[in-house]
Design a protein around this motif. Structure first.
Motif, PDB file in Angstrom:
ATOM      1  N   LEU A 113       0.861  -1.181   0.000  1.00 42.27           N
ATOM      2  CA  LEU A 113       0.000   0.000   0.000  1.00 42.27           C
ATOM      3  C   LEU A 113       0.901   1.236   0.000  1.00 42.27           C
ATOM      4  O   LEU A 113       1.724   1.397   0.913  1.00 42.27           O
ATOM      5  N   LEU A 114       0.782   2.073  -1.057  1.00 47.41           N
ATOM      6  CA  LEU A 114       1.598   3.279  -1.174  1.00 47.41           C
ATOM      7  C   LEU A 114       0.719   4.510  -0.956  1.00 47.41           C
ATOM      8  O   LEU A 114      -0.353   4.643  -1.576  1.00 47.41           O
ATOM      9  N   THR A 115       1.156   5.377  -0.043  1.00 45.66           N
ATOM     10  CA  THR A 115       0.499   6.667   0.168  1.00 45.66           C
ATOM     11  C   THR A 115       1.398   7.745  -0.431  1.00 45.66           C
ATOM     12  O   THR A 115       2.587   7.834  -0.070  1.00 45.66           O
ATOM     13  N   ALA A 116       0.870   8.549  -1.379  1.00 44.95           N
ATOM     14  CA  ALA A 116       1.652   9.582  -2.093  1.00 44.95           C
ATOM     15  C   ALA A 116       1.223  10.963  -1.639  1.00 44.95           C
ATOM     16  O   ALA A 116       0.031  11.290  -1.669  1.00 44.95           O
ATOM     17  N   THR A 117       2.197  11.752  -1.230  1.00 39.10           N
ATOM     18  CA  THR A 117       1.942  13.132  -0.819  1.00 39.10           C
ATOM     19  C   THR A 117       2.541  14.080  -1.848  1.00 39.10           C
ATOM     20  O   THR A 117       3.735  13.973  -2.180  1.00 39.10           O
ATOM     21  N   ASP A 118       1.731  15.008  -2.395  1.00 33.60           N
ATOM     22  CA  ASP A 118       2.200  16.011  -3.370  1.00 33.60           C
ATOM     23  C   ASP A 118       3.056  17.036  -2.632  1.00 33.60           C
ATOM     24  O   ASP A 118       2.555  17.789  -1.791  1.00 33.60           O
ATOM     25  N   LEU A 119       4.361  17.057  -2.920  1.00 33.09           N
ATOM     26  CA  LEU A 119       5.285  17.937  -2.196  1.00 33.09           C
ATOM     27  C   LEU A 119       5.026  19.406  -2.516  1.00 33.09           C
ATOM     28  O   LEU A 119       5.231  20.275  -1.660  1.00 33.09           O
ATOM     29  N   ASP A 120       4.605  19.713  -3.768  1.00 33.47           N
ATOM     30  CA  ASP A 120       4.283  21.103  -4.090  1.00 33.47           C
ATOM     31  C   ASP A 120       3.100  21.584  -3.246  1.00 33.47           C
ATOM     32  O   ASP A 120       3.094  22.711  -2.726  1.00 33.47           O
ATOM     33  N   GLU A 121       2.099  20.719  -3.122  1.00 33.18           N
ATOM     34  CA  GLU A 121       0.947  21.066  -2.298  1.00 33.18           C
ATOM     35  C   GLU A 121       1.357  21.205  -0.836  1.00 33.18           C
ATOM     36  O   GLU A 121       0.907  22.115  -0.123  1.00 33.18           O
ATOM     37  N   LEU A 122       2.258  20.327  -0.398  1.00 36.78           N
ATOM     38  CA  LEU A 122       2.745  20.396   0.980  1.00 36.78           C
ATOM     39  C   LEU A 122       3.491  21.699   1.218  1.00 36.78           C
ATOM     40  O   LEU A 122       3.343  22.337   2.276  1.00 36.78           O
ATOM     41  N   ARG A 123       4.278  22.138   0.196  1.00 37.33           N
ATOM     42  CA  ARG A 123       5.035  23.378   0.344  1.00 37.33           C
ATOM     43  C   ARG A 123       4.090  24.580   0.437  1.00 37.33           C
ATOM     44  O   ARG A 123       4.303  25.510   1.215  1.00 37.33           O
ATOM     45  N   ARG A 124       3.016  24.537  -0.367  1.00 34.70           N
ATOM     46  CA  ARG A 124       2.045  25.628  -0.292  1.00 34.70           C
ATOM     47  C   ARG A 124       1.353  25.678   1.080  1.00 34.70           C
ATOM     48  O   ARG A 124       1.099  26.749   1.632  1.00 34.70           O
ATOM     49  N   ARG A 125       1.070  24.501   1.629  1.00 38.34           N
ATOM     50  CA  ARG A 125       0.454  24.478   2.964  1.00 38.34           C
ATOM     51  C   ARG A 125       1.397  25.046   4.013  1.00 38.34           C
ATOM     52  O   ARG A 125       0.981  25.729   4.945  1.00 38.34           O
ATOM     53  N   ASN A 126       2.687  24.755   3.836  1.00 36.10           N
ATOM     54  CA  ASN A 126       3.666  25.298   4.784  1.00 36.10           C
ATOM     55  C   ASN A 126       3.723  26.821   4.695  1.00 36.10           C
ATOM     56  O   ASN A 126       3.847  27.510   5.710  1.00 36.10           O
ATOM     57  N   VAL A 127       3.637  27.341   3.423  1.00 38.62           N
ATOM     58  CA  VAL A 127       3.639  28.795   3.258  1.00 38.62           C
ATOM     59  C   VAL A 127       2.409  29.395   3.917  1.00 38.62           C
ATOM     60  O   VAL A 127       2.476  30.419   4.620  1.00 38.62           O
ATOM     61  N   ASP A 128       1.260  28.749   3.697  1.00 37.78           N
ATOM     62  CA  ASP A 128       0.032  29.238   4.334  1.00 37.78           C
ATOM     63  C   ASP A 128       0.149  29.180   5.853  1.00 37.78           C
ATOM     64  O   ASP A 128      -0.340  30.070   6.573  1.00 37.78           O
ATOM     65  N   SER A 129       0.801  28.159   6.337  1.00 33.15           N
ATOM     66  CA  SER A 129       0.992  28.024   7.784  1.00 33.15           C
ATOM     67  C   SER A 129       1.857  29.157   8.327  1.00 33.15           C
ATOM     68  O   SER A 129       1.566  29.725   9.388  1.00 33.15           O
ATOM     69  N   GLU A 130       2.906  29.484   7.528  1.00 34.02           N
ATOM     70  CA  GLU A 130       3.759  30.590   7.952  1.00 34.02           C
ATOM     71  C   GLU A 130       2.972  31.895   7.945  1.00 34.02           C
ATOM     72  O   GLU A 130       3.118  32.740   8.841  1.00 34.02           O
ATOM     73  N   ALA A 131       2.124  32.071   6.943  1.00 36.36           N
ATOM     74  CA  ALA A 131       1.306  33.284   6.890  1.00 36.36           C
ATOM     75  C   ALA A 131       0.365  33.347   8.091  1.00 36.36           C
ATOM     76  O   ALA A 131       0.167  34.407   8.697  1.00 36.36           O
ATOM     77  N   ASP A 132      -0.231  32.206   8.432  1.00 37.12           N
ATOM     78  CA  ASP A 132      -1.097  32.170   9.608  1.00 37.12           C
ATOM     79  C   ASP A 132      -0.332  32.559  10.863  1.00 37.12           C
ATOM     80  O   ASP A 132      -0.848  33.250  11.755  1.00 37.12           O
ATOM     81  N   PHE A 133       0.936  32.100  10.873  1.00 40.67           N
ATOM     82  CA  PHE A 133       1.761  32.431  12.041  1.00 40.67           C
ATOM     83  C   PHE A 133       1.943  33.940  12.159  1.00 40.67           C
ATOM     84  O   PHE A 133       1.823  34.515  13.241  1.00 40.67           O
ATOM     85  N   TYR A 134       2.218  34.573  10.998  1.00 41.18           N
ATOM     86  CA  TYR A 134       2.415  36.025  11.036  1.00 41.18           C
ATOM     87  C   TYR A 134       1.113  36.751  11.388  1.00 41.18           C
ATOM     88  O   TYR A 134       1.108  37.759  12.089  1.00 41.18           O
ATOM     89  N   ALA A 140       1.306  44.347  14.133  1.00 42.57           N
ATOM     90  CA  ALA A 140       2.647  44.942  14.116  1.00 42.57           C
ATOM     91  C   ALA A 140       3.593  44.113  13.255  1.00 42.57           C
ATOM     92  O   ALA A 140       4.353  44.649  12.441  1.00 42.57           O
ATOM     93  N   GLU A 141       3.528  42.782  13.440  1.00 44.31           N
ATOM     94  CA  GLU A 141       4.400  41.922  12.645  1.00 44.31           C
ATOM     95  C   GLU A 141       4.022  41.993  11.173  1.00 44.31           C
ATOM     96  O   GLU A 141       4.875  42.025  10.290  1.00 44.31           O
ATOM     97  N   TRP A 142       2.707  42.007  10.917  1.00 42.72           N
ATOM     98  CA  TRP A 142       2.252  42.102   9.520  1.00 42.72           C
ATOM     99  C   TRP A 142       2.706  43.409   8.872  1.00 42.72           C
ATOM    100  O   TRP A 142       3.161  43.434   7.726  1.00 42.72           O
ATOM    101  N   GLN A 143       2.616  44.508   9.607  1.00 43.41           N
ATOM    102  CA  GLN A 143       3.061  45.792   9.080  1.00 43.41           C
ATOM    103  C   GLN A 143       4.566  45.791   8.839  1.00 43.41           C
ATOM    104  O   GLN A 143       5.048  46.395   7.883  1.00 43.41           O
ATOM    105  N   ARG A 144       5.296  45.094   9.709  1.00 48.15           N
ATOM    106  CA  ARG A 144       6.755  45.011   9.515  1.00 48.15           C
ATOM    107  C   ARG A 144       7.077  44.282   8.213  1.00 48.15           C
ATOM    108  O   ARG A 144       7.925  44.718   7.435  1.00 48.15           O
ATOM    109  N   VAL A 145       6.359  43.195   7.973  1.00 53.62           N
ATOM    110  CA  VAL A 145       6.580  42.446   6.726  1.00 53.62           C
ATOM    111  C   VAL A 145       6.182  43.289   5.520  1.00 53.62           C
ATOM    112  O   VAL A 145       6.868  43.322   4.494  1.00 53.62           O
ATOM    113  N   GLU A 146       5.064  44.013   5.646  1.00 49.52           N
ATOM    114  CA  GLU A 146       4.611  44.854   4.541  1.00 49.52           C
ATOM    115  C   GLU A 146       5.635  45.932   4.227  1.00 49.52           C
ATOM    116  O   GLU A 146       5.934  46.210   3.058  1.00 49.52           O
ATOM    117  N   ARG A 147       6.165  46.555   5.292  1.00 48.19           N
ATOM    118  CA  ARG A 147       7.203  47.582   5.074  1.00 48.19           C
ATOM    119  C   ARG A 147       8.434  46.973   4.406  1.00 48.19           C
ATOM    120  O   ARG A 147       9.059  47.594   3.544  1.00 48.19           O
TER     121      ARG A 147
END
Length: 642
Positions: A113-134, A140-147
């Motif tokens: 049984l093989l489970t396949a994870t799309d790494l591009d999709e995983l990378r996008r989720r990580n980016v979204d996770s980082e955005a959620d973190f900010y 203040a942090e968001w404004q710092r990033v915007e600046r």
């Protein structure tokens, strides 16, 4: 890398999880190289429907990766669970997928049984996770990033504005996305007018010659097709006012996730550089042309110096020579074309040189062309020059005699030998002062004074259709006849003494003198070879001299000996000879020479050497005088009979 073992999952417990799992799952049989089943998520990931995917081989999904599949399958069977990112399956469209496989045994019969994870999709989720973190980090942090990003954009704009080169971007549809100030200044269009427009149709629509420039041929758009950087250095951009300027530009493709989405173009105006290069090239061509011209002038002048090393002026005090000199003085200051006629060896070239040296063209060269010595196929190139590649053997540009004589005098010796088909081109340059080099369309202008010479009767040649009548009249503006030596016997002592001095210098001998007896002997000869024959005979006598005494060897004359020449002041007797008398005497002398030499014309013992003339000149004279082969054969027979 292995994953800690877990308890095996029973097949019957997997079915609902298998069907509804958000992750792609495959059931495979490594031994049979078969895909046994696939869930809907796997169908979406690989781009196949379920039936097609289940009918595929595992190796079909992973072309050229069989060794990696074997290693992965064995690791799963050995360790119970294993993962890898080394396998890259292919999407139904042929695109390579980046996945992470996690494998586990599926039952006890070798299935996996093989489970396949799309790494591009995983990378996008990580980016979204980082955005959620900010976001969770607060405003203040968001404004710092915007600046931060705003500062980057401002720096980029400053760089684009400060750049001296024009820079603009285009998307994959050829629409302009941005334009920097330098590009605005050079093109005359504002950024607002260009952004969103098809820039090729506005600034790159035509070639330098005005012909249409199709967009599919444009190297800028070529970057979209081949993904390569295109550098071009020989095209033009068009300004808003309709004027063009030369540019050098580089089109660099812009990629997003491996796909070309546009291009950035950097260009600069090279009009001044190109103009400077063209001026430099033209100057170098002119320098090279002048260098070749000077080299040829030097070669011709050296040849003329060698040819005229014995004497440069006309020698003689006879009435015939004085008449010629008066004609020279009258015609020299003008630019009139002169036709010098007379027998070979009478000094026609000296007359041409005297005209040139007494003219206003004295500071420019006198270029001599022996028309009889030029092969027929090279006449046009010799007269007018040629460009590199005009014909086989034309390895570089060559200056013709007319161009070389520009501002000076061109002496066409033996002009009657010019082929009839080329006489029209000669007539044109005489009338218009214009010509084209062989292989070149450019018309060149020359200022040349022409002096022609011939030992032929050109009137007769015109009647026989061998010489153009219009060319004859164009050459015969001022006719001058070069008198044969037998009609100016009073000049024999001066000429003989002059030639003897020249021979003495050449042979480095002193004390040679001509006696009265020598002069009497010379005066009894009719000199069919004229002055040239006299010069050769004196040099031969100097070579054969013994104890300071010259050995004058005159050819045997046919018929009774000629009467002694009258005193120097009496010139009436030779002048009374008619043309028919002269032709009859010349014919007799040539037949006598043929008789003496056994019919030979060429060679050291031939009639030409005996008469002191060139073999070609004698052959021409035989033809002019109408001496037939039968007459020559009679001379040979007489020699054999004796």
């Amino acid at each position: 890398m292995s994953i800690p073992d877990t308890a095996p999952v029973a097949p019957e417990a997997i079915d609902p999880v298998f069907e509804g799992a958000p992750q792609a799952m495959l059931v495979i049989d490594p031994a049979q190289d078969r895909v046994l089943d696939a869930n809907p998520a796997a169908c979406r990931l690989f781009g196949y429907d379920r039936a097609a995917l289940c009918a595929a081989r595992v190796t079909d999904l992973h072309p050229d990766q069989r060794p990696a599949l074997i290693v992965f399958s064995q690791a799963v069977m050995l360790k119970g669970r294993y993962w890898t990112r080394a396998l890259s399956p292919r999407h139904a469209t042929g695109r390579e997928l980046k996945v992470e496989y996690v494998g586990a045994p599926f039952g006890n019969d070798g299935r996996l049984l093989l489970t396949a994870t799309d790494l591009d999709e995983l990378r996008r989720r990580n980016v979204d996770s980082e955005a959620d973190f900010y976001v969770r980090g607060g405003i203040a942090e968001w404004q710092r990033v915007e600046r931060f990003f705003r500062d980057i954009e401002r720096e980029n704009q400053l760089i684009l504005s400060a750049a001296g080169e024009g820079i603009y971007g285009v998307n994959a549809e050829g629409k302009t996305t941005f334009v920097n100030p330098a590009a605005e200044r050079m093109l005359g269009w504002s950024a607002d007018e260009l952004v969103g427009q098809d820039i090729h149709s506005m600034v790159h629509h035509s070639h330098a010659d005005g012909s249409h420039y199709p967009g599919h041929d444009c190297p800028i758009y070529g970057a979209f097709r081949d993904g390569q950087i295109h550098t071009v250095a020989n095209e033009v951009f068009w300004r808003k006012d309709g004027t063009a300027f030369w540019v050098e530009y580089t089109s660099t493709p812009i990629r997003d996730r491996g796909a070309v989405v546009g291009a950035v173009v950097v260009f600069r105006d090279v009009s001044l550089k190109r103009e400077a290069d063209e001026k430099l090239h033209a100057a170098l061509e002119e320098v090279e042309s002048l260098r070749q011209k000077l080299e040829l002038e030097n070669a011709y002048l050296q040849e003329e110096i060698r040819a005229e090393s014995n004497h440069r002026g006309i020698i003689g005090t006879s009435a015939a020579i004085q008449s010629v000199l008066r004609q020279v003085e009258l015609v020299a200051p003008t630019d009139a074309t002169v036709l010098v006629t007379g027998e070979s060896g009478t000094g026609k070239e000296l007359i041409a040189r005297a005209i040139h040296e007494a003219s206003k063209r004295l500071d420019r060269p006198l270029i001599r062309v022996n028309c009889a010595a030029i092969p027929r196929e090279l006449f046009e190139s010799e007269f007018f020059g040629h460009v590199k590649g005009a014909f086989t053997g034309a390895l570089r540009d060559r200056i013709g005699r007319f161009e070389l004589a520009d501002g000076g005098t061109l002496f066409l010796d033996e002009v009657g030998e010019i082929p009839l088909e080329l006489q029209g081109k000669l007539l044109r340059v005489l009338q218009e002062g214009q010509f084209e080099r062989v292989g070149e369309e450019r018309t060149r202008n020359v200022d040349v004074r022409v002096i022609a010479a011939t030992n032929r009767d050109l009137k007769t040649e015109v009647r026989r259709g061998r010489f153009r009548e219009d060319l004859y009249f164009r050459l015969n503006v001022v006719p001058i006849e070069s008198v044969p030596l037998r009609e100016r016997r009073a000049d024999l002592p001066l000429l003989a003494a002059h030639f003897l001095r020249g021979a003495s210098r050449k042979l480095k001998t002193d004390g040679l003198r001509l006696s009265e007896g020598d002069m009497r002997r010379l005066s009894t000869y009719d000199w069919p070879g004229n002055v040239r024959e006299l010069e050769n005979m004196i040099e031969r006598a100097a070579i054969l001299a013994r104890d300071g005494r010259l050995r004058i060897e005159l050819p045997d004359a046919a018929g009774p000996p000629a009467k002694p020449a009258p005193p120097a002041q009496d010139i009436t007797a030779p002048a009374l000879l008619t043309d028919a008398d002269r032709r009859s005497r010349d014919r007799a002398n040539i037949l006598a020479a043929l008789h003496s030499c056994g019919g030979r014309v060429f060679g050291p013992n031939g009639a030409a050497a005996l008469l002191g003339v060139k073999p070609t000149t004698l052959a021409s004279r035989i033809k002019v005088l109408g001496i037939s082969k039968s007459a020559a054969d009679s001379a040979i027979a007489e020699t054999a009979g004796n």
